[in-house]
Scaffold this motif. Structure first.
Motif, PDB file in Angstrom:
ATOM      1  N   TYR A  56       4.994   8.975   4.179  1.00  0.00           N
ATOM      2  CA  TYR A  56       3.994   8.151   3.526  1.00  0.00           C
ATOM      3  C   TYR A  56       2.886   7.804   4.502  1.00  0.00           C
ATOM      4  O   TYR A  56       3.089   7.778   5.716  1.00  0.00           O
ATOM      5  N   GLN A  57       1.723   7.490   3.974  1.00  0.00           N
ATOM      6  CA  GLN A  57       0.606   7.027   4.795  1.00  0.00           C
ATOM      7  C   GLN A  57       0.072   5.735   4.207  1.00  0.00           C
ATOM      8  O   GLN A  57      -0.096   5.614   2.987  1.00  0.00           O
ATOM      9  N   TRP A  58      -0.201   4.761   5.112  1.00  0.00           N
ATOM     10  CA  TRP A  58      -0.805   3.514   4.662  1.00  0.00           C
ATOM     11  C   TRP A  58      -1.713   2.977   5.748  1.00  0.00           C
ATOM     12  O   TRP A  58      -1.828   3.536   6.828  1.00  0.00           O
ATOM     13  N   ASP A  59      -2.348   1.874   5.464  1.00  0.00           N
ATOM     14  CA  ASP A  59      -3.306   1.271   6.375  1.00  0.00           C
ATOM     15  C   ASP A  59      -2.619   0.778   7.651  1.00  0.00           C
ATOM     16  O   ASP A  59      -1.457   0.378   7.625  1.00  0.00           O
ATOM     17  N   GLU A  60      -3.358   0.783   8.770  1.00  0.00           N
ATOM     18  CA  GLU A  60      -2.788   0.355  10.047  1.00  0.00           C
ATOM     19  C   GLU A  60      -2.506  -1.143  10.106  1.00  0.00           C
ATOM     20  O   GLU A  60      -1.817  -1.619  11.002  1.00  0.00           O
ATOM     21  N   ASN A  61      -3.021  -1.930   9.159  1.00  0.00           N
ATOM     22  CA  ASN A  61      -2.945  -3.377   9.254  1.00  0.00           C
ATOM     23  C   ASN A  61      -1.651  -3.974   8.715  1.00  0.00           C
ATOM     24  O   ASN A  61      -1.455  -5.185   8.790  1.00  0.00           O
ATOM     25  N   TYR A  62      -0.770  -3.147   8.174  1.00  0.00           N
ATOM     26  CA  TYR A  62       0.477  -3.674   7.633  1.00  0.00           C
ATOM     27  C   TYR A  62       1.530  -2.571   7.590  1.00  0.00           C
ATOM     28  O   TYR A  62       1.225  -1.388   7.717  1.00  0.00           O
ATOM     29  N   ILE A  63       2.779  -2.980   7.401  1.00  0.00           N
ATOM     30  CA  ILE A  63       3.914  -2.066   7.291  1.00  0.00           C
ATOM     31  C   ILE A  63       4.504  -2.222   5.902  1.00  0.00           C
ATOM     32  O   ILE A  63       4.871  -3.328   5.490  1.00  0.00           O
ATOM     33  N   VAL A  64       4.611  -1.144   5.141  1.00  0.00           N
ATOM     34  CA  VAL A  64       5.200  -1.191   3.801  1.00  0.00           C
ATOM     35  C   VAL A  64       6.725  -1.287   3.906  1.00  0.00           C
ATOM     36  O   VAL A  64       7.362  -0.484   4.573  1.00  0.00           O
ATOM     37  N   ASN A  65       7.293  -2.303   3.242  1.00  0.00           N
ATOM     38  CA  ASN A  65       8.746  -2.517   3.286  1.00  0.00           C
ATOM     39  C   ASN A  65       9.353  -2.542   1.886  1.00  0.00           C
ATOM     40  O   ASN A  65      10.269  -3.337   1.616  1.00  0.00           O
ATOM     41  N   ALA A  66       8.853  -1.718   0.994  1.00  0.00           N
ATOM     42  CA  ALA A  66       9.405  -1.669  -0.361  1.00  0.00           C
ATOM     43  C   ALA A  66      10.881  -1.293  -0.320  1.00  0.00           C
ATOM     44  O   ALA A  66      11.347  -0.618   0.604  1.00  0.00           O
ATOM     45  N   ASP A  67      11.634  -1.751  -1.310  1.00  0.00           N
ATOM     46  CA  ASP A  67      13.080  -1.522  -1.342  1.00  0.00           C
ATOM     47  C   ASP A  67      13.423  -0.036  -1.379  1.00  0.00           C
ATOM     48  O   ASP A  67      12.832   0.732  -2.131  1.00  0.00           O
ATOM     49  N   ILE A  68      14.401   0.358  -0.560  1.00  0.00           N
ATOM     50  CA  ILE A  68      14.972   1.707  -0.601  1.00  0.00           C
ATOM     51  C   ILE A  68      16.480   1.570  -0.618  1.00  0.00           C
ATOM     52  O   ILE A  68      17.068   0.987   0.297  1.00  0.00           O
ATOM     53  N   LYS A  69      17.118   2.077  -1.667  1.00  0.00           N
ATOM     54  CA  LYS A  69      18.581   2.047  -1.727  1.00  0.00           C
ATOM     55  C   LYS A  69      19.072   3.074  -2.724  1.00  0.00           C
ATOM     56  O   LYS A  69      18.620   3.101  -3.869  1.00  0.00           O
ATOM     57  N   HIS A  70      19.993   3.929  -2.290  1.00  0.00           N
ATOM     58  CA  HIS A  70      20.667   4.890  -3.158  1.00  0.00           C
ATOM     59  C   HIS A  70      22.146   4.538  -3.232  1.00  0.00           C
ATOM     60  O   HIS A  70      22.771   4.250  -2.206  1.00  0.00           O
ATOM     61  N   ALA A  71      22.696   4.554  -4.432  1.00  0.00           N
ATOM     62  CA  ALA A  71      24.132   4.349  -4.630  1.00  0.00           C
ATOM     63  C   ALA A  71      24.694   5.538  -5.386  1.00  0.00           C
ATOM     64  O   ALA A  71      24.096   6.005  -6.363  1.00  0.00           O
ATOM     65  N   TYR A  72      25.848   6.026  -4.948  1.00  0.00           N
ATOM     66  CA  TYR A  72      26.414   7.262  -5.486  1.00  0.00           C
ATOM     67  C   TYR A  72      27.731   6.986  -6.210  1.00  0.00           C
ATOM     68  O   TYR A  72      28.604   6.287  -5.697  1.00  0.00           O
ATOM     69  N   VAL A  73      27.852   7.558  -7.403  1.00  0.00           N
ATOM     70  CA  VAL A  73      29.069   7.452  -8.202  1.00  0.00           C
ATOM     71  C   VAL A  73      29.559   8.861  -8.513  1.00  0.00           C
ATOM     72  O   VAL A  73      28.819   9.660  -9.104  1.00  0.00           O
ATOM     73  N   VAL A  74      30.791   9.182  -8.110  1.00  0.00           N
ATOM     74  CA  VAL A  74      31.351  10.510  -8.367  1.00  0.00           C
ATOM     75  C   VAL A  74      32.698  10.438  -9.072  1.00  0.00           C
ATOM     76  O   VAL A  74      33.322  11.459  -9.332  1.00  0.00           O
ATOM     77  N   THR A 118      -4.930 -13.385  -5.024  1.00  0.00           N
ATOM     78  CA  THR A 118      -6.118 -13.245  -4.174  1.00  0.00           C
ATOM     79  C   THR A 118      -6.919 -11.968  -4.436  1.00  0.00           C
ATOM     80  O   THR A 118      -8.044 -11.856  -3.966  1.00  0.00           O
ATOM     81  N   SER A 119      -6.322 -11.001  -5.086  1.00  0.00           N
ATOM     82  CA  SER A 119      -6.865  -9.646  -5.315  1.00  0.00           C
ATOM     83  C   SER A 119      -6.874  -8.795  -4.050  1.00  0.00           C
ATOM     84  O   SER A 119      -7.464  -7.717  -4.033  1.00  0.00           O
ATOM     85  N   ASP A 120      -6.204  -9.234  -2.961  1.00  0.00           N
ATOM     86  CA  ASP A 120      -6.072  -8.392  -1.765  1.00  0.00           C
ATOM     87  C   ASP A 120      -5.397  -7.076  -2.153  1.00  0.00           C
ATOM     88  O   ASP A 120      -4.482  -7.043  -2.972  1.00  0.00           O
ATOM     89  N   ILE A 121      -5.850  -5.990  -1.531  1.00  0.00           N
ATOM     90  CA  ILE A 121      -5.378  -4.655  -1.870  1.00  0.00           C
ATOM     91  C   ILE A 121      -4.538  -4.069  -0.741  1.00  0.00           C
ATOM     92  O   ILE A 121      -4.902  -4.133   0.432  1.00  0.00           O
ATOM     93  N   TYR A 122      -3.395  -3.496  -1.111  1.00  0.00           N
ATOM     94  CA  TYR A 122      -2.553  -2.709  -0.208  1.00  0.00           C
ATOM     95  C   TYR A 122      -2.262  -1.392  -0.922  1.00  0.00           C
ATOM     96  O   TYR A 122      -2.229  -1.342  -2.153  1.00  0.00           O
ATOM     97  N   TYR A 123      -2.042  -0.329  -0.177  1.00  0.00           N
ATOM     98  CA  TYR A 123      -1.729   0.941  -0.841  1.00  0.00           C
ATOM     99  C   TYR A 123      -1.053   1.895   0.125  1.00  0.00           C
ATOM    100  O   TYR A 123      -1.098   1.726   1.345  1.00  0.00           O
ATOM    101  N   TYR A 124      -0.405   2.909  -0.428  1.00  0.00           N
ATOM    102  CA  TYR A 124       0.093   4.014   0.374  1.00  0.00           C
ATOM    103  C   TYR A 124      -0.019   5.298  -0.433  1.00  0.00           C
ATOM    104  O   TYR A 124      -0.094   5.264  -1.663  1.00  0.00           O
ATOM    105  N   THR A 125      -0.044   6.423   0.258  1.00  0.00           N
ATOM    106  CA  THR A 125      -0.150   7.725  -0.389  1.00  0.00           C
ATOM    107  C   THR A 125       1.001   8.612   0.068  1.00  0.00           C
ATOM    108  O   THR A 125       1.590   8.403   1.141  1.00  0.00           O
ATOM    109  N   PHE A 126       1.318   9.608  -0.747  1.00  0.00           N
ATOM    110  CA  PHE A 126       2.412  10.525  -0.412  1.00  0.00           C
ATOM    111  C   PHE A 126       2.282  11.779  -1.257  1.00  0.00           C
ATOM    112  O   PHE A 126       1.579  11.806  -2.269  1.00  0.00           O
TER     113      PHE A 126
END
Length: 432
Positions: free
Chosen positions: A306-324, A420-428
């Protein structure tokens, strides 16, 4: 732009092992050109200050108690509006929750003591029925800044014995088991990853069971989609047939019970997506998991570059759970729901979707061409200092705009703060 590979099978700086971490690196790539994503910056503070934040709150907001009835008409207006850089014709607008307030939150570590860590591992081994196959005195190791790695020993024995140093450790973070039989890893909020070894055993592999939690053994995907679209489908698992919806319910209950600590106050669990993967001659389910806080879901992302602005770090949730199997969750890796959430600001008014769509269009370059696929109200976690010792996340309520930039073929997710309408974004790239 900051470029991060979230699927890094790396050691996390002597804190925890076998984790998905942000392998942050500076690149020579400048901010994407004005013809692609350039926009007006108004959130470039070096660190977050609630005092500075509240001064930016826009006054002409709409009461949340009234907006639920207005949201539908806003979606219709936005869908019919011809913006120069955003197209909403085929956009899916997620249902607006029935809420009367939103919060700006701070996410902080729960913390785990040495004894809590030891007990967690011991209880977990009993739960999966492998207490007789694992010798905790020799098989539980710990990654800690307090001790050096033994360069002469092979992994995992290059890390010190947890049992032999139980009286010396400052915390229970970093304890882990990694064998062919099973895997577990303890982080500050509890269990970060685990595998009871069923996938590895069924496939007849001699590799470490950690690969089950990392998703390495579930890459043969045959079907995927949202839980709502796939929930009624049923596949044969290791020990019988189970519907995707039945598996999802087991996953939700598993994490709501705590791993091992209970969910933070106000937090529940949601499963937005699921993949079905081939496992030898049967199948398994890979559930994407995210938090929901007082009816509003957290933003989530998958592993990739992913790519995002240098002014912040994206910490969106990441979690995979497996059922077999029909017995429940067999492996998982990702954030823990026990992370402490502290309220920094509570607001009862927001910038509505129509107004925000107008503002987003104004802030991005007019030559941008984004086909917006979905819009949703979410909590978006970010950090303003990657090397901050507090490791604090700030979590903003945002309108999330997801789509594809037709100019460069990249996918983009834009987060617009509802206060506030502040904008954050990332691309991939989709293949990431």
């Amino acid at each position: 732009m900051r470029k991060n590979n979230l699927y890094s099978y790396l050691f996390a700086g002597l804190m925890i092992v076998f984790v998905f971490i942000f392998a942050s690196c500076s690149t020579s790539t400048p901010h994407e050109s004005s013809q692609q994503t350039d926009f007006e910056h108004n959130n470039t503070a070096e660190e977050f200050s609630i005092e500075s934040y509240t001064k930016k709150i826009i006054s002409d907001e709409i009461p949340l108690s009234e907006y639920n009835t207005q949201y539908k008409s806003d979606t219709e207006i936005v869908q019919d509006t011809e913006y120069p850089n955003f197209n909403y014709k085929n956009c899916v607008f997620t249902e607006f929750p029935e809420i009367e307030e939103l919060e700006v939150l701070s996410g902080k570590k729960h913390g785990i003591t040495v004894q809590e860590s030891w007990d967690t591992i011991e209880n977990w081994l009993e739960d999966i029925g492998k207490q007789d196959e694992i010798n905790m005195e020799t098989d539980v190791r710990v990654v800690s800044q307090q001790f050096d790695i033994d360069e002469s020993a092979e992994y995992p024995n290059c890390y010190v014995s947890f049992y032999n140093h139980i009286g010396d450790l400052n915390s229970g973070e970093g304890a882990f088991i990694d064998t062919n039989k099973c895997h577990i890893q303890i982080a500050a909020n509890g269990i970060y990853s685990m595998s009871d070894g069923k996938i590895t055993e069924y496939l007849g592999y001699t590799s470490m069971a950690a690969l089950d939690a990392l998703g390495t053994n579930s890459e043969n995907v045959v079907s995927q989609g949202s839980l709502s679209d796939t929930k009624n489908k049923t596949y044969p698992l290791i020990d019988g047939e189970l519907s995707i919806d039945e598996g999802a319910l087991m996953v939700k209950n598993y994490f709501l019970e705590g791993t091992p600590f209970p969910c933070a106050e106000g937090v529940t669990v949601d499963i937005p997506e699921v993949k079905v993967f081939k496992l030898g001659d049967v199948y398994g389910y890979d559930y994407m998991v995210r938090r929901v806080y007082h009816s509003v879901p957290f933003a989530y992302m998958d592993h990739g570059a992913y790519q995002w602005d240098e002014n912040y770090i994206v910490n969106a949730d990441i979690k995979h759970a497996y059922v077999v199997s029909c017995s429940g969750v067999t492996a998982y890796a990702g954030y823990n729901e026990s992370e402490k959430l502290l309220s920094l600001y509570t607001g009862e008014k927001i910038i509505g979707l129509k107004q925000m769509a107008d503002l987003v269009s104004e802030k991005f370059a007019p030559s941008l061409s984004v086909q917006v696929e979905s819009v949703e109200l979410v909590y978006f976690p970010i950090s303003f200092d990657y090397f901050d010792d507090k490791e604090e996340k700030i979590i903003f309520p945002c309108w999330q705009f997801s789509g594809k930039n037709e100019i460069n073929g990249k996918y983009i997710r834009i987060y617009a703060d509802v206060f506030t309408s502040d904008i954050y974004y990332y691309t991939f790239n989709q293949e990431d």
